[in-house]
Design a protein around this motif. Structure first.
Motif, PDB file in Angstrom:
ATOM      1  N   MET A  80     111.680  57.195  27.441  1.00 38.63           N
ATOM      2  CA  MET A  80     111.200  58.582  27.475  1.00 38.63           C
ATOM      3  C   MET A  80     111.165  59.125  28.896  1.00 38.63           C
ATOM      4  N   GLY A  81     110.802  58.265  29.848  1.00 41.17           N
ATOM      5  CA  GLY A  81     110.805  58.700  31.248  1.00 41.17           C
ATOM      6  C   GLY A  81     112.195  59.093  31.717  1.00 41.17           C
ATOM      7  N   ILE A  82     113.209  58.310  31.320  1.00 38.45           N
ATOM      8  CA  ILE A  82     114.605  58.627  31.664  1.00 38.45           C
ATOM      9  C   ILE A  82     115.010  59.963  31.057  1.00 38.45           C
ATOM     10  N   GLY A 117      98.190  52.244  23.187  1.00 37.86           N
ATOM     11  CA  GLY A 117      99.625  52.459  23.351  1.00 37.86           C
ATOM     12  C   GLY A 117      99.943  53.818  23.908  1.00 37.86           C
ATOM     13  N   VAL A 118      99.262  54.859  23.421  1.00 42.65           N
ATOM     14  CA  VAL A 118      99.483  56.223  23.917  1.00 42.65           C
ATOM     15  C   VAL A 118      99.132  56.312  25.403  1.00 42.65           C
ATOM     16  N   ILE A 119      98.008  55.721  25.790  1.00 39.06           N
ATOM     17  CA  ILE A 119      97.575  55.779  27.193  1.00 39.06           C
ATOM     18  C   ILE A 119      98.584  55.071  28.101  1.00 39.06           C
ATOM     19  N   ILE A 120      99.018  53.861  27.702  1.00 34.39           N
ATOM     20  CA  ILE A 120     100.008  53.122  28.508  1.00 34.39           C
ATOM     21  C   ILE A 120     101.316  53.899  28.572  1.00 34.39           C
ATOM     22  N   ASN A 121     101.743  54.421  27.431  1.00 33.51           N
ATOM     23  CA  ASN A 121     103.003  55.149  27.360  1.00 33.51           C
ATOM     24  C   ASN A 121     102.999  56.359  28.283  1.00 33.51           C
ATOM     25  N   CYS A 122     101.937  57.152  28.224  1.00 32.41           N
ATOM     26  CA  CYS A 122     101.864  58.371  29.042  1.00 32.41           C
ATOM     27  C   CYS A 122     101.810  58.042  30.534  1.00 32.41           C
ATOM     28  N   THR A 123     101.071  56.995  30.880  1.00 27.71           N
ATOM     29  CA  THR A 123     101.006  56.570  32.284  1.00 27.71           C
ATOM     30  C   THR A 123     102.362  56.098  32.777  1.00 27.71           C
ATOM     31  N   LEU A 124     103.058  55.322  31.932  1.00 25.52           N
ATOM     32  CA  LEU A 124     104.369  54.788  32.312  1.00 25.52           C
ATOM     33  C   LEU A 124     105.392  55.894  32.481  1.00 25.52           C
ATOM     34  N   ILE A 125     105.360  56.901  31.609  1.00 26.24           N
ATOM     35  CA  ILE A 125     106.319  58.012  31.707  1.00 26.24           C
ATOM     36  C   ILE A 125     106.198  58.701  33.058  1.00 26.24           C
ATOM     37  N   ASP A 126     104.974  59.011  33.468  1.00 27.71           N
ATOM     38  CA  ASP A 126     104.772  59.648  34.778  1.00 27.71           C
ATOM     39  C   ASP A 126     105.272  58.755  35.908  1.00 27.71           C
ATOM     40  N   LYS A 127     105.044  57.439  35.777  1.00 27.99           N
ATOM     41  CA  LYS A 127     105.474  56.500  36.810  1.00 27.99           C
ATOM     42  C   LYS A 127     106.995  56.437  36.889  1.00 27.99           C
ATOM     43  N   VAL A 128     107.667  56.397  35.732  1.00 27.87           N
ATOM     44  CA  VAL A 128     109.139  56.351  35.707  1.00 27.87           C
ATOM     45  C   VAL A 128     109.724  57.610  36.331  1.00 27.87           C
ATOM     46  N   ILE A 129     109.186  58.777  35.950  1.00 30.35           N
ATOM     47  CA  ILE A 129     109.691  60.049  36.493  1.00 30.35           C
ATOM     48  C   ILE A 129     109.505  60.089  38.010  1.00 30.35           C
ATOM     49  N   LYS A 130     108.335  59.641  38.477  1.00 30.69           N
ATOM     50  CA  LYS A 130     108.072  59.639  39.919  1.00 30.69           C
ATOM     51  C   LYS A 130     109.036  58.708  40.649  1.00 30.69           C
ATOM     52  N   THR A 131     109.280  57.530  40.072  1.00 33.51           N
ATOM     53  CA  THR A 131     110.186  56.563  40.693  1.00 33.51           C
ATOM     54  C   THR A 131     111.610  57.091  40.761  1.00 33.51           C
ATOM     55  N   LEU A 132     112.072  57.714  39.670  1.00 39.04           N
ATOM     56  CA  LEU A 132     113.435  58.237  39.626  1.00 39.04           C
ATOM     57  C   LEU A 132     113.634  59.405  40.589  1.00 39.04           C
ATOM     58  N   ASN A 133     112.534  60.063  40.972  1.00 37.77           N
ATOM     59  CA  ASN A 133     112.636  61.226  41.847  1.00 37.77           C
ATOM     60  C   ASN A 133     112.169  60.947  43.272  1.00 37.77           C
ATOM     61  N   ALA A 136     118.915  52.053  67.968  1.00 39.00           N
ATOM     62  CA  ALA A 136     118.549  53.330  67.343  1.00 39.00           C
ATOM     63  C   ALA A 136     117.098  53.277  66.869  1.00 39.00           C
ATOM     64  N   PHE A 137     116.426  54.450  66.926  1.00 37.72           N
ATOM     65  CA  PHE A 137     115.036  54.571  66.480  1.00 37.72           C
ATOM     66  C   PHE A 137     115.030  55.374  65.184  1.00 37.72           C
ATOM     67  N   ILE A 138     114.502  54.761  64.120  1.00 36.78           N
ATOM     68  CA  ILE A 138     114.540  55.387  62.796  1.00 36.78           C
ATOM     69  C   ILE A 138     113.143  55.406  62.193  1.00 36.78           C
ATOM     70  N   THR A 139     112.728  56.555  61.664  1.00 34.89           N
ATOM     71  CA  THR A 139     111.485  56.629  60.899  1.00 34.89           C
ATOM     72  C   THR A 139     111.823  57.061  59.470  1.00 34.89           C
ATOM     73  N   ILE A 140     111.084  56.502  58.518  1.00 35.23           N
ATOM     74  CA  ILE A 140     111.374  56.754  57.103  1.00 35.23           C
ATOM     75  C   ILE A 140     110.096  57.151  56.380  1.00 35.23           C
ATOM     76  N   ASN A 141     110.185  58.202  55.574  1.00 32.28           N
ATOM     77  CA  ASN A 141     109.085  58.623  54.711  1.00 32.28           C
ATOM     78  C   ASN A 141     109.594  58.739  53.282  1.00 32.28           C
ATOM     79  N   GLU A 142     108.733  58.460  52.320  1.00 28.40           N
ATOM     80  CA  GLU A 142     109.100  58.656  50.932  1.00 28.40           C
ATOM     81  C   GLU A 142     108.749  60.076  50.498  1.00 28.40           C
ATOM     82  N   VAL A 143     109.690  60.715  49.803  1.00 26.20           N
ATOM     83  CA  VAL A 143     109.500  62.065  49.279  1.00 26.20           C
ATOM     84  C   VAL A 143     109.563  61.981  47.753  1.00 26.20           C
ATOM     85  N   ASN A 144     108.552  62.509  47.079  1.00 32.57           N
ATOM     86  CA  ASN A 144     108.458  62.343  45.629  1.00 32.57           C
ATOM     87  C   ASN A 144     109.313  63.318  44.839  1.00 32.57           C
TER      88      ASN A 144
END
Length: 281
Positions: free
Chosen positions: A122-124, A180-196, A263-271
């Protein structure tokens, strides 16, 4: 054309995952973890002659029309593809593996596996600006107009189904369904955040021209240039900034290491990133 094919492959992959998680893990244990599949499981338990896949396909039609009217035809078209893919795969599974039984006596383990597989799928799908149909469409509408995350929107839409599961299947199965609903909803948000999640990179290097060409020609990304003055020696340096996927960042990091180990490199994560070169959703 290539991007569209990739999008539909992702949609189909997500749909297949939802179908597998529902049919092999949730349905045999009568765990109605929300959604049209949950309603179908409840009805199927009351009227076994009505197949889960067929019930899902019938119930989704009304919500399809609602999604097309409220969110738009493009969303509606992709949702139709996903919904019928899920229903179709389940109908095939019902023919190939009829009268499926729980694969173990541990309901909790099967709940966790079923929800993890469904939540990933569902997250995908949600990340492709589509839904798997049913109450997911309601969740997408809530997300659009009230700026609530997809996971929380889905939780609000599915809570009624879990209450129904409690009254029909008993308190134990009902509590499993709620979990199951609580785990599912939490996982969906996590998958979407990871993919983005993207990498925002700032680079200071003596090989700036080569790095800029690599970013634009090889990685096919743009970059922004600004100048900064060092506090120690007051030298002015060129700073190259760009936003990349995880894979592109690894490629760039390896390339910079091969041509300039100072070389000097800085990295930040963008959601989330929207705009030219990235999608709007």
């Amino acid at each position: 054309m290539k991007n569209k094919l990739k999008d539909f492959l992702l949609l189909f992959t997500g749909s297949v995952l939802v179908a597998l998680g529902t049919y092999f893990f949730l349905a045999p244990n009568r765990i109605a973890a929300g959604g049209i599949s949950g309603i179908a499981i409840i009805i199927n338990s009351l009227i076994p002659k009505l197949p889960i896949g067929g019930l899902m396909m019938c119930m989704e039609i009304i919500l399809f029309l609602l999604g097309i009217l409220v969110i738009g035809p493009f969303f509606g078209g992709k949702t139709i593809f996903c919904s019928f893919s899920i229903s179709g795969v389940i109908l095939i599974l019902e023919e190939v593996f009829p009268n499926i039984k729980p694969i173990s006596d541990d309901v909790l383990i099967q709940l966790i596996f079923g929800v993890l597989i469904c939540g990933l799928g569902m997250g995908i799908v949600f990340n492709q600006n589509a839904s798997t149909g049913g109450t997911d469409i309601i969740a997408k509408i809530i997300n659009k107009y009230f700026n609530i995350s997809i996971g929380n929107s889905l939780l609000a839409a599915d809570i009624i189904i879990t209450i129904a599961a409690t009254s029909i299947f008993g308190i134990n199965i009902g509590l499993y369904s709620i979990l199951g609903v609580i785990i599912n909803c939490t996982l969906i948000d996590k998958v979407i955040k990871t993919l983005n999640t993207y990498k925002q990179v700032a680079i200071i290097s003596s090989q700036g021209e080569e790095i800029k060409r690599y970013i634009m020609d090889i990685l096919e990304r743009s970059a922004t240039i600004y100048y900064a003055k060092g506090a120690y020696n007051n030298n002015e340096s060129e700073v190259i900034t760009t936003i990349l996927t995880r894979k592109q960042f690894i490629q760039l990091k390896e390339y910079i290491g091969s041509i300039d180990d100072r070389a000097f490199i800085t990295i930040n994560e963008v959601n989330e990133v929207v705009g030219e070169g990235f999608t709007f959703s």
